[in-house]
Motif scaffolding. Structure first.
Motif, PDB file in Angstrom:
ATOM      1  N   THR A 139      -5.614  14.118  -2.084  1.00 40.90           N
ATOM      2  CA  THR A 139      -6.641  14.933  -2.724  1.00 40.90           C
ATOM      3  C   THR A 139      -6.398  15.026  -4.223  1.00 40.90           C
ATOM      4  OG1 THR A 139      -6.929  16.226  -0.707  1.00 40.90           O
ATOM      5  CG2 THR A 139      -7.738  17.202  -2.744  1.00 40.90           C
ATOM      6  N   MET A 140      -5.160  15.285  -4.611  1.00 42.02           N
ATOM      7  CA  MET A 140      -4.825  15.365  -6.037  1.00 42.02           C
ATOM      8  C   MET A 140      -5.054  14.028  -6.730  1.00 42.02           C
ATOM      9  SD  MET A 140      -4.225  18.364  -6.983  1.00 42.02           S
ATOM     10  CE  MET A 140      -3.643  18.007  -8.618  1.00 42.02           C
ATOM     11  N   LYS A 141      -4.713  12.935  -6.067  1.00 43.81           N
ATOM     12  CA  LYS A 141      -4.910  11.606  -6.662  1.00 43.81           C
ATOM     13  C   LYS A 141      -6.393  11.355  -6.925  1.00 43.81           C
ATOM     14  CE  LYS A 141      -3.667   6.764  -6.276  1.00 43.81           C
ATOM     15  NZ  LYS A 141      -3.730   6.636  -7.703  1.00 43.81           N
ATOM     16  N   VAL A 142      -7.242  11.695  -5.974  1.00 39.55           N
ATOM     17  CA  VAL A 142      -8.680  11.500  -6.152  1.00 39.55           C
ATOM     18  C   VAL A 142      -9.187  12.355  -7.315  1.00 39.55           C
ATOM     19  CG1 VAL A 142     -10.935  11.928  -5.086  1.00 39.55           C
ATOM     20  CG2 VAL A 142      -9.132  10.816  -3.774  1.00 39.55           C
ATOM     21  N   ILE A 143      -8.749  13.593  -7.383  1.00 42.51           N
ATOM     22  CA  ILE A 143      -9.181  14.490  -8.462  1.00 42.51           C
ATOM     23  C   ILE A 143      -8.706  13.974  -9.820  1.00 42.51           C
ATOM     24  CG2 ILE A 143      -8.871  16.800  -9.463  1.00 42.51           C
ATOM     25  CD1 ILE A 143      -8.814  17.828  -6.505  1.00 42.51           C
ATOM     26  N   GLN A 144      -7.442  13.580  -9.891  1.00 46.52           N
ATOM     27  CA  GLN A 144      -6.873  13.128 -11.162  1.00 46.52           C
ATOM     28  C   GLN A 144      -7.408  11.773 -11.602  1.00 46.52           C
ATOM     29  OE1 GLN A 144      -2.737  13.461 -10.168  1.00 46.52           O
ATOM     30  NE2 GLN A 144      -2.623  15.598 -10.817  1.00 46.52           N
ATOM     31  N   ASP A 145      -7.757  10.909 -10.652  1.00 47.72           N
ATOM     32  CA  ASP A 145      -8.247   9.569 -10.983  1.00 47.72           C
ATOM     33  C   ASP A 145      -9.749   9.543 -11.238  1.00 47.72           C
ATOM     34  OD1 ASP A 145      -5.673   8.717 -10.712  1.00 47.72           O
ATOM     35  OD2 ASP A 145      -5.990   7.604  -8.854  1.00 47.72           O
ATOM     36  N   ARG A 146     -10.406  10.678 -11.100  1.00 47.43           N
ATOM     37  CA  ARG A 146     -11.851  10.785 -11.307  1.00 47.43           C
ATOM     38  C   ARG A 146     -12.195  10.372 -12.731  1.00 47.43           C
ATOM     39  NH1 ARG A 146     -15.378  13.874 -13.669  1.00 47.43           N
ATOM     40  NH2 ARG A 146     -13.962  15.345 -14.622  1.00 47.43           N
ATOM     41  N   ARG A 147     -13.345   9.780 -12.885  1.00 45.11           N
ATOM     42  CA  ARG A 147     -13.787   9.406 -14.227  1.00 45.11           C
ATOM     43  C   ARG A 147     -15.299   9.526 -14.322  1.00 45.11           C
ATOM     44  NH1 ARG A 147     -12.602   3.815 -12.069  1.00 45.11           N
ATOM     45  NH2 ARG A 147     -14.669   2.927 -11.883  1.00 45.11           N
ATOM     46  N   SER A 148     -15.763   9.699 -15.533  1.00 37.86           N
ATOM     47  CA  SER A 148     -17.198   9.769 -15.770  1.00 37.86           C
ATOM     48  C   SER A 148     -17.721   8.357 -16.004  1.00 37.86           C
ATOM     49  CB  SER A 148     -17.494  10.634 -16.995  1.00 37.86           C
ATOM     50  OG  SER A 148     -17.124  11.960 -16.736  1.00 37.86           O
ATOM     51  N   ILE A 149     -18.859   8.074 -15.442  1.00 39.49           N
ATOM     52  CA  ILE A 149     -19.472   6.759 -15.582  1.00 39.49           C
ATOM     53  C   ILE A 149     -20.648   6.882 -16.545  1.00 39.49           C
ATOM     54  CG2 ILE A 149     -20.584   4.845 -14.381  1.00 39.49           C
ATOM     55  CD1 ILE A 149     -17.638   5.354 -13.564  1.00 39.49           C
TER      56      ILE A 149
ATOM     57  N   SER B 295       0.837  -1.196   0.000  1.00 38.01           N
ATOM     58  CA  SER B 295       0.000   0.000   0.000  1.00 38.01           C
ATOM     59  C   SER B 295       0.876   1.252   0.000  1.00 38.01           C
ATOM     60  CB  SER B 295      -0.927   0.012   1.219  1.00 38.01           C
ATOM     61  OG  SER B 295      -0.157   0.135   2.399  1.00 38.01           O
ATOM     62  N   GLU B 296       0.356   2.288  -0.637  1.00 33.95           N
ATOM     63  CA  GLU B 296       1.087   3.551  -0.714  1.00 33.95           C
ATOM     64  C   GLU B 296       0.552   4.503   0.345  1.00 33.95           C
ATOM     65  OE1 GLU B 296       1.590   5.117  -4.727  1.00 33.95           O
ATOM     66  OE2 GLU B 296       0.743   3.240  -5.464  1.00 33.95           O
ATOM     67  N   THR B 297       1.417   5.369   0.826  1.00 40.30           N
ATOM     68  CA  THR B 297       1.026   6.373   1.803  1.00 40.30           C
ATOM     69  C   THR B 297       1.111   7.741   1.141  1.00 40.30           C
ATOM     70  OG1 THR B 297       1.941   5.022   3.584  1.00 40.30           O
ATOM     71  CG2 THR B 297       1.522   7.328   4.086  1.00 40.30           C
ATOM     72  N   TYR B 298       0.059   8.556   1.312  1.00 34.06           N
ATOM     73  CA  TYR B 298      -0.007   9.873   0.691  1.00 34.06           C
ATOM     74  C   TYR B 298      -0.233  10.927   1.762  1.00 34.06           C
ATOM     75  CZ  TYR B 298      -1.024   7.243  -3.592  1.00 34.06           C
ATOM     76  OH  TYR B 298      -0.971   6.382  -4.655  1.00 34.06           O
ATOM     77  N   SER B 299       0.301  12.119   1.517  1.00 35.24           N
ATOM     78  CA  SER B 299      -0.067  13.260   2.352  1.00 35.24           C
ATOM     79  C   SER B 299      -1.496  13.636   1.978  1.00 35.24           C
ATOM     80  CB  SER B 299       0.871  14.442   2.094  1.00 35.24           C
ATOM     81  OG  SER B 299       0.628  14.997   0.805  1.00 35.24           O
ATOM     82  N   LEU B 300      -2.107  14.476   2.769  1.00 32.82           N
ATOM     83  CA  LEU B 300      -3.474  14.901   2.474  1.00 32.82           C
ATOM     84  C   LEU B 300      -3.548  15.573   1.104  1.00 32.82           C
ATOM     85  CD1 LEU B 300      -6.404  15.212   3.272  1.00 32.82           C
ATOM     86  CD2 LEU B 300      -5.790  17.283   4.524  1.00 32.82           C
TER      87      LEU B 300
END
Length: 69
Positions: free
Chosen positions: A11-21, A2-7
């Motif tokens: 946040t950037m990972k969630v925004i960048q990994d977002r996709r339209s369904i 597992s990877e550890t991320y700062s807040l």
């Protein structure tokens, strides 16, 4: 592993990994998951902390179809 991320990184990972369904599973959302989703939405920030949220859960397929017309 597992990877550890700062807040900020998380946040950037969630925004960048977002996709339209475009297609949704026909499987119903469990009441437990629905409660968790609605609680998260209820906690969402709003201007001046007014939190004007109103949620309507429609489980009947015919009614959802009519609402979407």
């Amino acid at each position: 592993m597992s990877e550890t991320y700062s807040l900020a990184e998380a946040t950037m990972k969630v925004i960048q990994d977002r996709r339209s369904i475009r297609n949704y599973s026909p499987d119903p959302v469990s009441d437990k998951d629905l409660d968790m989703i609605l609680e998260a939405a209820r906690q969402a920030p709003s201007g001046e902390n007014a939190q004007p949220w109103r949620f309507v859960v429609v489980k009947d397929e015919d009614t959802r179809y009519k609402l979407g017309m």
